[in-house]
Design an enzyme around this catalytic site. Structure first.
Site, PDB file in Angstrom:
ATOM      1  N   ASN A   1     -10.541  -2.669  -6.476  1.00 48.53           N
ATOM      2  CA  ASN A   1      -9.765  -1.713  -7.275  1.00 48.53           C
ATOM      3  C   ASN A   1     -10.413  -1.361  -8.620  1.00 48.53           C
ATOM      4  OD1 ASN A   1      -6.496  -2.892  -6.108  1.00 48.53           O
ATOM      5  ND2 ASN A   1      -7.773  -1.214  -5.369  1.00 48.53           N
TER       6      ASN A   1
ATOM      7  N   HIS B   1       2.787   3.516  -8.945  1.00 51.46           N
ATOM      8  CA  HIS B   1       2.618   2.083  -9.208  1.00 51.46           C
ATOM      9  C   HIS B   1       3.844   1.517  -9.926  1.00 51.46           C
ATOM     10  CE1 HIS B   1      -1.306   2.257  -7.582  1.00 51.46           C
ATOM     11  NE2 HIS B   1      -1.867   2.899  -8.585  1.00 51.46           N
TER      12      HIS B   1
ATOM     13  N   GLY C   1       0.153   5.534  -4.255  1.00 51.22           N
ATOM     14  CA  GLY C   1      -0.459   6.816  -4.600  1.00 51.22           C
ATOM     15  C   GLY C   1       0.090   7.950  -3.739  1.00 51.22           C
ATOM     16  N   ARG C   2       0.171   7.693  -2.420  1.00 49.31           N
ATOM     17  CA  ARG C   2       0.674   8.741  -1.511  1.00 49.31           C
ATOM     18  C   ARG C   2       2.144   9.046  -1.776  1.00 49.31           C
ATOM     19  NH1 ARG C   2      -1.669   5.861   3.600  1.00 49.31           N
ATOM     20  NH2 ARG C   2      -2.200   4.370   1.967  1.00 49.31           N
TER      21      ARG C   2
ATOM     22  N   ASP D   1       0.829  -1.209   0.000  1.00 52.51           N
ATOM     23  CA  ASP D   1       0.000   0.000   0.000  1.00 52.51           C
ATOM     24  C   ASP D   1       0.865   1.261   0.000  1.00 52.51           C
ATOM     25  OD1 ASP D   1      -2.282   1.503   0.061  1.00 52.51           O
ATOM     26  OD2 ASP D   1      -2.704   1.187   2.183  1.00 52.51           O
TER      27      ASP D   1
HETATM   28  C1  FPP Z   1      -1.915   0.288  -3.303  1.00 54.59           C
HETATM   29  O1  FPP Z   1      -1.455   1.609  -3.280  1.00 54.59           O
HETATM   30  C2  FPP Z   1      -1.374  -0.394  -4.434  1.00 54.59           C
HETATM   31  C3  FPP Z   1      -2.061  -0.922  -5.473  1.00 54.59           C
HETATM   32  C4  FPP Z   1      -3.526  -0.882  -5.554  1.00 54.59           C
HETATM   33  C5  FPP Z   1      -1.372  -1.555  -6.585  1.00 54.59           C
HETATM   34  C6  FPP Z   1      -0.190  -2.383  -6.241  1.00 54.59           C
HETATM   35  C7  FPP Z   1       0.607  -2.516  -7.443  1.00 54.59           C
HETATM   36  C8  FPP Z   1       1.951  -2.519  -7.487  1.00 54.59           C
HETATM   37  C9  FPP Z   1       2.831  -2.483  -6.299  1.00 54.59           C
HETATM   38  C10 FPP Z   1       2.574  -2.554  -8.806  1.00 54.59           C
HETATM   39  C11 FPP Z   1       3.275  -3.808  -9.094  1.00 54.59           C
HETATM   40  C12 FPP Z   1       2.447  -4.921  -9.240  1.00 54.59           C
HETATM   41  C13 FPP Z   1       2.086  -5.564 -10.339  1.00 54.59           C
HETATM   42  C14 FPP Z   1       2.543  -6.931 -10.491  1.00 54.59           C
HETATM   43  C15 FPP Z   1       1.171  -5.005 -11.339  1.00 54.59           C
HETATM   44  P1  FPP Z   1      -2.517   2.784  -3.417  1.00 54.59           P
HETATM   45  O2  FPP Z   1      -2.603   3.141  -4.851  1.00 54.59           O
HETATM   46  O3  FPP Z   1      -3.787   2.373  -2.774  1.00 54.59           O
HETATM   47  O4  FPP Z   1      -1.808   3.894  -2.608  1.00 54.59           O
HETATM   48  P2  FPP Z   1      -2.511   5.045  -1.740  1.00 54.59           P
HETATM   49  O5  FPP Z   1      -3.291   4.349  -0.675  1.00 54.59           O
HETATM   50  O6  FPP Z   1      -1.362   5.808  -1.198  1.00 54.59           O
HETATM   51  O7  FPP Z   1      -3.365   5.831  -2.684  1.00 54.59           O
END
Ligand code: FPP
Length: 232
Positions: free
Chosen positions: A64, A33, A19-20, A16
């Protein structure tokens, strides 16, 4: 790593904070990402080095799909790119590639690429990378129940995992980055006895040192509650 450290056989990670992380750098979420995919490569390689046998990472949840079309598309494309870019690393390191999740909604071309890499890495492996993609823990349990309905076998706590997407041992350690204390529908059946480690670090910044910190913390708890290392 120090000697006499008990390395968990199976680690699960909720990656997680992409995005942040991107926001803190004034960059678009997709940039986060992409950096997350790079972080994942380093963690896979390090797990292999230190002897972790199974690594399950949460890359795309059934929730998602609610994100913007642009971000959903970017995550789909990123996964396809990841399959191509990591193929050699996985084969060189004897890492088996697996995916846990529903197929519905995932494009034919991505499903084909997944299947091909699963097949290519299915022999002579020393570690398993299981990507939870289009994954939900409740969906997995429901899908297992549907399979069980067609089976003659008596279902028990011991054999239930056979009906899950992939029959892997339960994870001893679950890591969540970026500070939230939530399970978010990750591996609901499998985490009944798992230890949790939560760090404020955003996933793109989670590196080998951070992984070792999580394993040391897990070992300290094992010492206190598990009894296994008490006799030292
Ligand atoms: C959560 O961070 C992350 C995800 C929903 C995507 C995870 C994906 C990767 C680490 C990329 C690599 C993986 C593959 C194999 C495609 P968030 O976007 O929810 O972050 P935030 O909470 O800070 O907004």
């Amino acid at each position: 790593m120090e000697k006499n450290i008990n390395i968990p056989k199976h680690i699960g990670i909720i990656m997680d904070g992409n995005g942040r992380w991107a926001k803190s750098k004034n960059r678009p979420r997709v940039f986060g990402h992409k950096a997350g995919a790079t972080a994942l490569r380093k963690i896979v390689e390090h797990c292999r080095r230190i002897g972790v046998e199974y690594l399950t990472v949460y890359a795309f949840s059934t929730e998602n799909w609610k994100r913007s079309q642009e971000e959903v598309n970017a995550l789909m494309t990123l996964f396809k790119t990841y399959i191509n870019s990591e193929r050699k690393m996985l084969l060189d390191n004897n890492v088996r590639f697996m995916v846990s999740g529903r197929k519905e909604g995932v494009s034919e071309s991505l499903l084909k690429a997944i299947e091909k890499l699963q097949e290519e890495t299915s022999k002579d492996y020393k570690m398993t990378l299981n990507i939870a993609f289009n994954y939900g823990g409740r969906a997995e349990i429901i899908d297992a129940i549907k399979k069980i309905k067609d089976s003659q076998e008596e279902v028990t706590e011991e054999n239930f995992s056979k009906y899950l997407y992939n029959d892997l041992p339960d994870p001893e350690l679950i890591i969540r980055t970026s500070g939230e204390f939530r399970i978010s529908n990750f591996l609901l059946w499998q985490i009944a006895y798992s230890e949790f480690y939560i760090t404020d670090t955003y996933w793109p910044d989670f590196d080998e040192k951070e992984l070792e910190k999580a394993i040391y913390s897990y070992n300290k708890r094992e010492r206190r509650f598990g009894g296994r290392l008490d006799a030292e």
